[in-house]
Each structure stands twice: as structure tokens, then as C-alpha cells.
Design a protein around this motif. Sequence first.
Motif, PDB file in Angstrom:
ATOM      1  N   LEU A 168      23.034  21.346  31.880  1.00 41.43           N
ATOM      2  CA  LEU A 168      23.461  21.658  33.234  1.00 41.43           C
ATOM      3  C   LEU A 168      22.292  22.277  33.997  1.00 41.43           C
ATOM      4  CD1 LEU A 168      25.774  22.004  35.330  1.00 41.43           C
ATOM      5  CD2 LEU A 168      26.289  24.194  34.218  1.00 41.43           C
ATOM      6  N   VAL A 169      21.963  21.709  35.146  1.00 43.96           N
ATOM      7  CA  VAL A 169      20.839  22.205  35.950  1.00 43.96           C
ATOM      8  C   VAL A 169      21.387  23.002  37.132  1.00 43.96           C
ATOM      9  CG1 VAL A 169      18.751  21.594  37.225  1.00 43.96           C
ATOM     10  CG2 VAL A 169      19.520  20.162  35.318  1.00 43.96           C
ATOM     11  N   VAL A 170      21.023  24.285  37.204  1.00 37.68           N
ATOM     12  CA  VAL A 170      21.468  25.155  38.289  1.00 37.68           C
ATOM     13  C   VAL A 170      20.235  25.665  39.040  1.00 37.68           C
ATOM     14  CG1 VAL A 170      23.618  25.806  37.141  1.00 37.68           C
ATOM     15  CG2 VAL A 170      21.539  27.116  36.674  1.00 37.68           C
ATOM     16  N   GLU A 171      20.479  26.495  40.044  1.00 42.96           N
ATOM     17  CA  GLU A 171      19.371  26.868  40.926  1.00 42.96           C
ATOM     18  C   GLU A 171      18.708  28.199  40.608  1.00 42.96           C
ATOM     19  OE1 GLU A 171      19.652  25.444  45.157  1.00 42.96           O
ATOM     20  OE2 GLU A 171      21.790  25.463  44.684  1.00 42.96           O
ATOM     21  N   GLY A 172      19.405  29.130  39.932  1.00 43.33           N
ATOM     22  CA  GLY A 172      18.842  30.462  39.791  1.00 43.33           C
ATOM     23  C   GLY A 172      18.902  31.038  38.396  1.00 43.33           C
ATOM     24  N   TYR A 173      18.072  32.057  38.170  1.00 35.52           N
ATOM     25  CA  TYR A 173      18.047  32.758  36.888  1.00 35.52           C
ATOM     26  C   TYR A 173      19.417  33.343  36.549  1.00 35.52           C
ATOM     27  CZ  TYR A 173      13.019  32.793  37.933  1.00 35.52           C
ATOM     28  OH  TYR A 173      11.741  32.426  38.243  1.00 35.52           O
ATOM     29  N   MET A 174      20.035  34.019  37.516  1.00 33.23           N
ATOM     30  CA  MET A 174      21.316  34.675  37.263  1.00 33.23           C
ATOM     31  C   MET A 174      22.400  33.670  36.929  1.00 33.23           C
ATOM     32  SD  MET A 174      21.137  37.951  37.194  1.00 33.23           S
ATOM     33  CE  MET A 174      22.916  38.184  37.158  1.00 33.23           C
ATOM     34  N   ASP A 175      22.316  32.463  37.497  1.00 33.83           N
ATOM     35  CA  ASP A 175      23.284  31.420  37.159  1.00 33.83           C
ATOM     36  C   ASP A 175      23.201  31.080  35.674  1.00 33.83           C
ATOM     37  OD1 ASP A 175      24.196  31.147  39.807  1.00 33.83           O
ATOM     38  OD2 ASP A 175      22.565  29.774  40.286  1.00 33.83           O
ATOM     39  N   VAL A 176      21.977  30.898  35.178  1.00 37.22           N
ATOM     40  CA  VAL A 176      21.778  30.567  33.764  1.00 37.22           C
ATOM     41  C   VAL A 176      22.318  31.673  32.860  1.00 37.22           C
ATOM     42  CG1 VAL A 176      20.040  30.149  31.962  1.00 37.22           C
ATOM     43  CG2 VAL A 176      19.769  29.113  34.222  1.00 37.22           C
ATOM     44  N   VAL A 177      21.961  32.917  33.168  1.00 36.84           N
ATOM     45  CA  VAL A 177      22.350  34.044  32.319  1.00 36.84           C
ATOM     46  C   VAL A 177      23.861  34.270  32.379  1.00 36.84           C
ATOM     47  CG1 VAL A 177      21.989  36.485  31.830  1.00 36.84           C
ATOM     48  CG2 VAL A 177      20.083  35.101  32.651  1.00 36.84           C
ATOM     49  N   ALA A 178      24.449  34.169  33.569  1.00 35.54           N
ATOM     50  CA  ALA A 178      25.891  34.377  33.712  1.00 35.54           C
ATOM     51  C   ALA A 178      26.674  33.314  32.954  1.00 35.54           C
ATOM     52  CB  ALA A 178      26.281  34.375  35.186  1.00 35.54           C
ATOM     53  N   LEU A 179      26.230  32.078  33.006  1.00 35.06           N
ATOM     54  CA  LEU A 179      26.909  31.011  32.265  1.00 35.06           C
ATOM     55  C   LEU A 179      26.807  31.253  30.761  1.00 35.06           C
ATOM     56  CD1 LEU A 179      25.806  27.940  34.411  1.00 35.06           C
ATOM     57  CD2 LEU A 179      28.132  28.805  34.157  1.00 35.06           C
ATOM     58  N   ALA A 180      25.631  31.693  30.300  1.00 38.87           N
ATOM     59  CA  ALA A 180      25.469  32.011  28.876  1.00 38.87           C
ATOM     60  C   ALA A 180      26.382  33.159  28.471  1.00 38.87           C
ATOM     61  CB  ALA A 180      24.009  32.357  28.586  1.00 38.87           C
ATOM     62  N   GLN A 181      26.539  34.147  29.362  1.00 39.33           N
ATOM     63  CA  GLN A 181      27.433  35.281  29.104  1.00 39.33           C
ATOM     64  C   GLN A 181      28.854  34.807  28.830  1.00 39.33           C
ATOM     65  OE1 GLN A 181      26.999  39.114  29.794  1.00 39.33           O
ATOM     66  NE2 GLN A 181      28.776  38.864  28.484  1.00 39.33           N
ATOM     67  N   HIS A 182      29.254  33.698  29.462  1.00 39.65           N
ATOM     68  CA  HIS A 182      30.609  33.165  29.296  1.00 39.65           C
ATOM     69  C   HIS A 182      30.657  32.000  28.300  1.00 39.65           C
ATOM     70  CE1 HIS A 182      31.148  35.539  32.969  1.00 39.65           C
ATOM     71  NE2 HIS A 182      32.430  35.519  32.687  1.00 39.65           N
ATOM     72  N   GLY A 183      29.626  31.891  27.483  1.00 35.24           N
ATOM     73  CA  GLY A 183      29.641  30.899  26.411  1.00 35.24           C
ATOM     74  C   GLY A 183      29.115  29.531  26.770  1.00 35.24           C
TER      75      GLY A 183
END
Length: 371
Positions: A220-235
Motif C-alpha cells: 500500500l502506497v501512502v503519502e506520509g510518514y505518520m500514515d505508514v506508522v499509524a497503519l502499522a500500529q493497527h496491524g
Amino acid sequence: EFQACCPFHDEKTPSFTVSPQKQFYHCFGCGAHGSAIGFLMNFEGLEFVDAVEELARHAGLQVPREASSRPRPSESLYDVLDKAARFYQQQLKPSEEAIAYLKQRGLSGEIAREFGIGYAPQGWDSLLKKLGGDEKQLAHLRAAGLLSQGKSGEYDRFRHRIMFPIHDRRGRVIAFGGRALTDDGPKYLNSPETELFHKGRELYGLYLARRGSARLDRVLVVEGYMDVVALAQHGLRNAVATLGTATTGDQAELLFRTADEVVFCFDGDRAGRKAAWRALENTLPRLREGRQARFLFLPEGEDPDSLVREAGAEAFNALLTEARPLSDFFFDHFTAEVDMSSMDGRATFVERVRPALETIPPGVFRDMMFS
């Protein structure tokens, strides 16, 4: 000989064989085959030279080079970036403001440690004092893009920011992205281009996404650092981000080396659709057999970070299933500009789409797009 379950496809009965004597591996299930160098290129996503150097490092050997060959980056540069990353991480816990910001964004201490998130102090020369002990170290800090030059001299490039280390495909820190904690200056600041870091060739989060599995079903390609980390936080650990630039051809190729299916996730506004179209243009020439790309446009005012926190991972995954195939997005883009009910409009449509379709590699997908 050794046997194991194949790392390149799912199986319960081992069919992956490694032969030290013959110096190759072979999977009787999926047909994967090659040498130790080829394995690292396919499993770790390394380039040929990087794979050779990684094997040499494990064997305690130095790779010989011709006098005319291009010199490789100095290990001292990797070392100073690693020290900077550890410095920023050490500064995070004492900063109540930085910790409060991360908690407000819903991030746990565990996920912050996994991604190496840190904090650059407010002072003008905190990092400079810590790592710039002599002229040689100062030269490394400059070469790594960690210093800026002002009228009064050099100072830390990153100040009063949440720090996101950017890793290469071997897990080495090569740059940083910094998120401002105040409105003073740009919201996000990246390292400049350096000997190690070329933003059009790297993807934030790729190393960590592949650490769990060399070959992902979907990326999944997103636009920001926080998007990547937040998605990882939710598995959701298959997200990566471009580094403040439109998706490049090099990044598209890197994505397809990681997974056969790529989903681009952008805002549904005009800027998001423009970024999506740039991604499509650079993806088309890489759509060989078995590869597919889809596009997900989020509701207005939402981004992956806010959406996954509000709705949860299950709802976000449900949205992913609704992502539009590249072909739909492609043809809708052109039909919106012409009158398809008239012969002249259809002729204009064909004239406009043909140059883009010509970039698709020969194969079934190309034939179907033309038909």
C-alpha cells in the motif's frame, strides 16, 4: 543438501532445496532458482552490487574494485547517520512535548521503537555538539545532510521535530524526515539529496514492511510518514510512503519487486488525483504479466492515519477491496475530457490514450487495454 519451506510462496511441505556443493537453491514448487547472490537480490530486494557486498561482509571479505570503478559510499557516512538516529531516539523520552504529540496521534512506545522514531531538540547545535568533535566528523555531518549553513556558521538542520529515520533496503539509516512540533517553518522537512540518499529511489517503511516477509501479497502506497506508522500500529504492516515527491519509475519498479499488487492510496481532492495520475504514468511501463495496480481515493478531509484511528483496521481493509483497477482510472481520466457520444470525440479519445498505452510492455494486459 538442506530443505525448508520456500520463502517465495506459501507451502506446508518443504520443497525448497539449498545445495552448498552445487552452489544454488531451487524450489520444486514455484521454480525459484539461483545463486546466493540471486537469493539476496530476490529475497532482500538488493541490487547486484549490494548483494555482493552483503555476502562479503558476512564472510569477512573486502570486495576488490578496479581503479576506474565508482567509489562506494564511505562506511563513516553510514556510521554518523546511525549515531544521529540513536541520538534522536535518546532525546525522545525526556521531551514531554514530543511524547504528548505521539500519544495524541495514537502511537505506542512499542511502535515508536520499532520505527526508530526520535526527537530533534530545539537548540541550534544539539547534534553538532554531540557528534561534531573534529573537522573529520564535521565533514561527515555535512555529507550526511545533517547540517545547514547560515550567516553565523553551521547549525543543526533538524530542530524541534519528531524524527523518522529512512532506511535503505539493507536496513541502514540513509536519511531523515522531520515533522515540526510548531508552525515555525515547513511542516515536514527531509534530508537533502546526498551520496546515500536519492528520494526518487527510496520508499519510507519498505525495509520494515519486508522484514516480516520478503514477498508481500500487496503493498500500500501512502503519502506520509505518520500514515505508514499509524497503519502499522493497527496491524497493517504493508504500507510505504514516497518521500515528498510524486511516485517515480524507480519507486514503481521497487514496489513491484516487493508485491505483485500495488494499491496507491491518495486524497480524493485535486492534488491527490494529480499525484495518482503521476503514479499511473510511471507504473504503466512496469506492468508486466502478473502485476496489477489499483487506486483508492479517500473521503475529503481524511488520510490513512486519521481513517484507521477512527474506523479501525477492519474498516480500512474493507475500503482497500473497493480500490479501483488501474484500467478504470485510466480510461475515466480521458473519457471525462471528451464527448464519447460523437465520432469526433471518440477519435480524440483514441488519439490521446494511444501514447500512454504504447508504454505498456507487450503482453495480455497491453492487448486488452488496446482492445
